[in-house]
Design a protein around this motif. Structure first.
Motif, mmCIF file in Angstrom:
data_model
loop_
_atom_site.group_PDB
_atom_site.id
_atom_site.type_symbol
_atom_site.label_atom_id
_atom_site.label_comp_id
_atom_site.label_asym_id
_atom_site.label_seq_id
_atom_site.Cartn_x
_atom_site.Cartn_y
_atom_site.Cartn_z
ATOM 1 N N GLU A 1 39.137 -2.957 38.550
ATOM 2 C CA GLU A 1 39.070 -1.869 39.474
ATOM 3 C C GLU A 1 40.167 -0.712 38.570
ATOM 4 O OE1 GLU A 1 39.343 -1.526 44.040
ATOM 5 O OE2 GLU A 1 39.066 -3.152 43.651
ATOM 6 N N VAL B 1 46.687 1.997 37.115
ATOM 7 C CA VAL B 1 46.775 0.684 37.528
ATOM 8 C C VAL B 1 45.243 -0.125 37.156
ATOM 9 C CG1 VAL B 1 46.278 0.441 39.760
ATOM 10 C CG2 VAL B 1 47.338 -0.950 38.808
ATOM 11 N N MET C 1 43.576 -3.907 38.376
ATOM 12 C CA MET C 1 43.469 -3.627 39.340
ATOM 13 C C MET C 1 42.290 -5.794 39.209
ATOM 14 S SD MET C 1 45.093 -1.973 42.713
ATOM 15 C CE MET C 1 43.327 -2.972 43.747
ATOM 16 N N SER D 1 40.524 -8.715 40.575
ATOM 17 C CA SER D 1 40.748 -9.179 42.149
ATOM 18 C C SER D 1 39.872 -10.681 41.494
ATOM 19 C CB SER D 1 40.051 -8.616 43.016
ATOM 20 O OG SER D 1 40.469 -8.045 43.644
ATOM 21 N N THR E 1 44.712 -10.924 43.772
ATOM 22 C CA THR E 1 44.635 -9.618 43.113
ATOM 23 C C THR E 1 45.706 -9.172 42.421
ATOM 24 O OG1 THR E 1 43.410 -8.970 45.304
ATOM 25 C CG2 THR E 1 44.861 -7.148 43.631
ATOM 26 N N GLU F 1 48.007 -7.054 39.625
ATOM 27 C CA GLU F 1 47.667 -5.230 39.406
ATOM 28 C C GLU F 1 48.895 -4.837 38.200
ATOM 29 O OE1 GLU F 1 50.013 -2.655 41.871
ATOM 30 O OE2 GLU F 1 48.241 -3.522 43.549
ATOM 31 N N GLU G 1 43.474 -3.758 30.678
ATOM 32 C CA GLU G 1 41.626 -3.265 30.891
ATOM 33 C C GLU G 1 41.383 -3.676 29.349
ATOM 34 O OE1 GLU G 1 38.285 -0.328 31.254
ATOM 35 O OE2 GLU G 1 40.014 0.770 31.461
#
Length: 127
Positions: A58, A63, A65, A67, A72, A74, A80
């Motif tokens: 996400e 941020v 994240m 999972s 999870t 961060e 990314e």
């Protein structure tokens, strides 16, 4: 109560949200990253892959994240570019991740170390 439940079940995003939530919790195959359990060195040829194929990434404004494997993580937005190929199921070396993300090899190794410690990734030279 039945009316409220029917309304909730009518939500067209319900199944997609449920699958995304369950995907991030899917436990991966436990693969020890021997001999790198205590730390991932900044070795350009070291390869990494996630231990689960059901990771969820996400991306927010401030941020990113991940999972995966029931946890999870961060990270800063710059992560990314490191995480995307892993979530896409690739096995990739640290040098390629660093080049793609425009980050220092040491920083990528540190990020991967967090994933290894959380059993969401495995590293090795023969992956």
């Amino acid at each position: 109560m039945r009316k409220r439940l029917a309304e909730l079940l009518d939500d067209p995003t319900l199944l997609a949200r449920y699958r995304a939530a369950m995907d991030g919790q899917a436990v991966g195959r436990m693969v020890p990253s021997l001999p790198y359990i205590d730390g991932v060195p900044a070795d350009s040829g070291l390869r990494v892959r996630l231990t689960t194929t059901r990771a969820v990434l996400e991306v927010g404004e401030n941020v990113v994240m991940l999972s995966a494997a029931g946890s999870t993580f961060e990270f800063a937005p710059a992560a990314e570019a490191v995480l995307r190929p892993l979530v896409d199921g690739r096995t990739i070396d640290l040098a390629t991740l660093a080049d793609t993300a425009g980050l220092a090899l040491e920083g990528v190794a540190g990020l991967v170390q967090e994933l290894v410690a959380g059993q969401a990734a495995t590293v090795g030279s023969l992956l």
